[in-house]
Scaffold this motif. Structure first.
Motif, PDB file in Angstrom:
ATOM      1  N   ALA A  15      75.739  89.355  50.408  1.00  0.00           N
ATOM      2  CA  ALA A  15      74.950  88.206  49.935  1.00  0.00           C
ATOM      3  C   ALA A  15      73.666  88.039  50.734  1.00  0.00           C
ATOM      4  O   ALA A  15      72.628  87.672  50.167  1.00  0.00           O
ATOM      5  N   ASP A  16      73.697  88.295  52.033  1.00  0.00           N
ATOM      6  CA  ASP A  16      72.479  88.149  52.847  1.00  0.00           C
ATOM      7  C   ASP A  16      71.400  89.116  52.384  1.00  0.00           C
ATOM      8  O   ASP A  16      70.234  88.758  52.261  1.00  0.00           O
ATOM      9  N   LYS A  17      71.786  90.343  52.120  1.00  0.00           N
ATOM     10  CA  LYS A  17      70.830  91.340  51.642  1.00  0.00           C
ATOM     11  C   LYS A  17      70.329  90.970  50.243  1.00  0.00           C
ATOM     12  O   LYS A  17      69.142  91.075  49.947  1.00  0.00           O
ATOM     13  N   ALA A  18      71.223  90.518  49.396  1.00  0.00           N
ATOM     14  CA  ALA A  18      70.866  90.172  48.014  1.00  0.00           C
ATOM     15  C   ALA A  18      69.885  89.000  47.947  1.00  0.00           C
ATOM     16  O   ALA A  18      69.068  88.928  47.038  1.00  0.00           O
ATOM     17  N   HIS A  19      69.942  88.094  48.900  1.00  0.00           N
ATOM     18  CA  HIS A  19      69.123  86.878  48.847  1.00  0.00           C
ATOM     19  C   HIS A  19      67.957  86.871  49.826  1.00  0.00           C
ATOM     20  O   HIS A  19      67.338  85.833  50.045  1.00  0.00           O
ATOM     21  N   ASP A  20      67.634  88.015  50.402  1.00  0.00           N
ATOM     22  CA  ASP A  20      66.496  88.127  51.306  1.00  0.00           C
ATOM     23  C   ASP A  20      65.200  88.007  50.498  1.00  0.00           C
ATOM     24  O   ASP A  20      64.766  88.953  49.853  1.00  0.00           O
ATOM     25  N   THR A  21      64.579  86.838  50.520  1.00  0.00           N
ATOM     26  CA  THR A  21      63.422  86.541  49.663  1.00  0.00           C
ATOM     27  C   THR A  21      62.183  87.357  49.998  1.00  0.00           C
ATOM     28  O   THR A  21      61.235  87.368  49.224  1.00  0.00           O
ATOM     29  N   LYS A  22      62.176  88.060  51.125  1.00  0.00           N
ATOM     30  CA  LYS A  22      61.016  88.873  51.491  1.00  0.00           C
ATOM     31  C   LYS A  22      61.142  90.317  51.036  1.00  0.00           C
ATOM     32  O   LYS A  22      60.179  91.067  51.098  1.00  0.00           O
ATOM     33  N   HIS A  23      62.312  90.707  50.598  1.00  0.00           N
ATOM     34  CA  HIS A  23      62.509  92.083  50.152  1.00  0.00           C
ATOM     35  C   HIS A  23      61.859  92.263  48.784  1.00  0.00           C
ATOM     36  O   HIS A  23      61.963  91.404  47.909  1.00  0.00           O
ATOM     37  N   ILE A  24      61.194  93.399  48.573  1.00  0.00           N
ATOM     38  CA  ILE A  24      60.462  93.609  47.328  1.00  0.00           C
ATOM     39  C   ILE A  24      61.367  93.567  46.096  1.00  0.00           C
ATOM     40  O   ILE A  24      60.933  93.120  45.034  1.00  0.00           O
ATOM     41  N   CYS A  25      62.597  94.001  46.213  1.00  0.00           N
ATOM     42  CA  CYS A  25      63.499  93.937  45.062  1.00  0.00           C
ATOM     43  C   CYS A  25      63.822  92.490  44.706  1.00  0.00           C
ATOM     44  O   CYS A  25      63.869  92.134  43.528  1.00  0.00           O
ATOM     45  N   ARG A  26      64.021  91.671  45.711  1.00  0.00           N
ATOM     46  CA  ARG A  26      64.311  90.255  45.440  1.00  0.00           C
ATOM     47  C   ARG A  26      63.077  89.573  44.846  1.00  0.00           C
ATOM     48  O   ARG A  26      63.193  88.721  43.965  1.00  0.00           O
ATOM     49  N   ILE A  27      61.888  89.931  45.332  1.00  0.00           N
ATOM     50  CA  ILE A  27      60.656  89.359  44.780  1.00  0.00           C
ATOM     51  C   ILE A  27      60.553  89.719  43.295  1.00  0.00           C
ATOM     52  O   ILE A  27      60.244  88.857  42.462  1.00  0.00           O
ATOM     53  N   ALA A  28      60.832  90.961  42.944  1.00  0.00           N
ATOM     54  CA  ALA A  28      60.784  91.386  41.532  1.00  0.00           C
ATOM     55  C   ALA A  28      61.806  90.606  40.705  1.00  0.00           C
ATOM     56  O   ALA A  28      61.490  90.127  39.611  1.00  0.00           O
ATOM     57  N   LEU A  29      63.010  90.458  41.210  1.00  0.00           N
ATOM     58  CA  LEU A  29      64.042  89.704  40.491  1.00  0.00           C
ATOM     59  C   LEU A  29      63.627  88.247  40.298  1.00  0.00           C
ATOM     60  O   LEU A  29      63.761  87.691  39.210  1.00  0.00           O
ATOM     61  N   ASP A  30      63.141  87.624  41.370  1.00  0.00           N
ATOM     62  CA  ASP A  30      62.788  86.200  41.318  1.00  0.00           C
ATOM     63  C   ASP A  30      61.601  85.925  40.408  1.00  0.00           C
ATOM     64  O   ASP A  30      61.498  84.844  39.829  1.00  0.00           O
ATOM     65  N   ASN A  31      60.693  86.886  40.283  1.00  0.00           N
ATOM     66  CA  ASN A  31      59.477  86.664  39.502  1.00  0.00           C
ATOM     67  C   ASN A  31      59.527  87.250  38.094  1.00  0.00           C
ATOM     68  O   ASN A  31      58.601  87.044  37.313  1.00  0.00           O
ATOM     69  N   TRP A  32      60.558  87.989  37.768  1.00  0.00           N
ATOM     70  CA  TRP A  32      60.622  88.738  36.518  1.00  0.00           C
ATOM     71  C   TRP A  32      60.222  87.900  35.298  1.00  0.00           C
ATOM     72  O   TRP A  32      59.427  88.326  34.479  1.00  0.00           O
ATOM     73  N   HIS A  33      60.746  86.704  35.168  1.00  0.00           N
ATOM     74  CA  HIS A  33      60.466  85.890  33.982  1.00  0.00           C
ATOM     75  C   HIS A  33      59.102  85.199  34.054  1.00  0.00           C
ATOM     76  O   HIS A  33      58.653  84.637  33.056  1.00  0.00           O
ATOM     77  N   ARG A  34      58.423  85.255  35.176  1.00  0.00           N
ATOM     78  CA  ARG A  34      57.068  84.701  35.304  1.00  0.00           C
ATOM     79  C   ARG A  34      56.005  85.702  34.873  1.00  0.00           C
ATOM     80  O   ARG A  34      54.883  85.300  34.552  1.00  0.00           O
ATOM     81  N   TYR A  35      56.320  86.974  34.920  1.00  0.00           N
ATOM     82  CA  TYR A  35      55.322  87.985  34.583  1.00  0.00           C
ATOM     83  C   TYR A  35      54.908  87.812  33.133  1.00  0.00           C
ATOM     84  O   TYR A  35      55.746  87.685  32.243  1.00  0.00           O
ATOM     85  N   MET A  36      53.591  87.815  32.902  1.00  0.00           N
ATOM     86  CA  MET A  36      53.053  87.470  31.589  1.00  0.00           C
ATOM     87  C   MET A  36      53.082  88.612  30.582  1.00  0.00           C
ATOM     88  O   MET A  36      53.034  88.372  29.389  1.00  0.00           O
ATOM     89  N   THR A  37      53.127  89.857  31.051  1.00  0.00           N
ATOM     90  CA  THR A  37      53.127  90.986  30.120  1.00  0.00           C
ATOM     91  C   THR A  37      54.239  91.969  30.472  1.00  0.00           C
ATOM     92  O   THR A  37      54.665  92.055  31.616  1.00  0.00           O
ATOM     93  N   GLY A  38      54.637  92.685  29.470  1.00  0.00           N
ATOM     94  CA  GLY A  38      55.631  93.736  29.633  1.00  0.00           C
ATOM     95  C   GLY A  38      55.240  94.906  28.759  1.00  0.00           C
ATOM     96  O   GLY A  38      55.890  95.179  27.768  1.00  0.00           O
ATOM     97  N   GLU A  39      54.129  95.540  29.112  1.00  0.00           N
ATOM     98  CA  GLU A  39      53.598  96.629  28.297  1.00  0.00           C
ATOM     99  C   GLU A  39      53.685  97.989  28.972  1.00  0.00           C
ATOM    100  O   GLU A  39      53.867  99.004  28.313  1.00  0.00           O
TER     101      GLU A  39
END
Length: 184
Positions: free
Chosen positions: A89-113
């Motif tokens: 869980a600690d690794k999964a929720h590390d907000t500074k890791h690039i994978c977590r950033i991608a997960l957290d922001n996925w639905h904010r990204y405006m395009t998927g092209e």
């Protein structure tokens, strides 16, 4: 002229270099004036030994394309992070890791092209681990499955790219400006 000869000319051209390696702040400032297509081109050739600060900055932008985020996630996630994050869980929720950033922001990204061209198949062991855990793992409430299945519809168009941590004129664009073509 064959592919290797063209690349040798490109590597030897001092005008190809836009920003030298290890100039993270300068690269990020420059990227702030570029398009999501350029960000994607930079990510697609990024030297992971050059660090994750540039990648983290791109992922933090609302107009980062989902294809860019998916590529970063798949390269780092499937290659390293995801295995541990599914059980820790600690690794999964590390907000500074690039994978977590991608997960957290996925639905904010405006395009998927943009296509990410992630060529490696997702390891069977990882797919089996996800099946076994069902929806009872640390990443169950994230867009993990969406990212892993993302494909995109077009390639990025930019005159810039990265190479070994540097920002450079993209080889294809450079070839056009020099009227060079690969013939063999």
């Amino acid at each position: 002229m064959d592919h290797y000869d063209v690349l040798c000319k490109w590597w030897a051209d001092p005008d190809v270099l836009i920003i030298p390696a290890n100039e993270t702040d300068q690269i990020i400032e420059w990227l702030g004036h570029q398009t999501p297509d350029t960000w994607h081109q930079v990510v697609m050739n990024w030297n992971w030994d050059a660090g994750n600060e540039v990648l983290s900055w791109i992922l933090a932008q609302d107009n980062c394309d989902k294809g860019t985020a998916a590529y970063i996630f798949l390269v780092e996630g499937v290659g390293h992070w995801l295995w541990g994050a599914l059980v820790d869980a600690d690794k999964a929720h590390d907000t500074k890791h690039i994978c977590r950033i991608a997960l957290d922001n996925w639905h904010r990204y405006m395009t998927g092209e943009l296509k990410h061209k992630y060529d490696d198949d997702i390891p069977d062991q990882l797919i089996e681990m996800l099946r076994e855990k069902g929806d009872e793992h640390q990443l169950a409430d994230t867009p993990l499955k969406e990212i892993m299945h993302y494909e995109g519809t077009r390639g990025a168009v930019s005159e810039y790219a990265s190479e070994d941590g540097k920002i450079v004129i993209a080889p294809d664009y450079w070839m056009k400006t020099k009227s060079l073509e690969i013939t063999s």
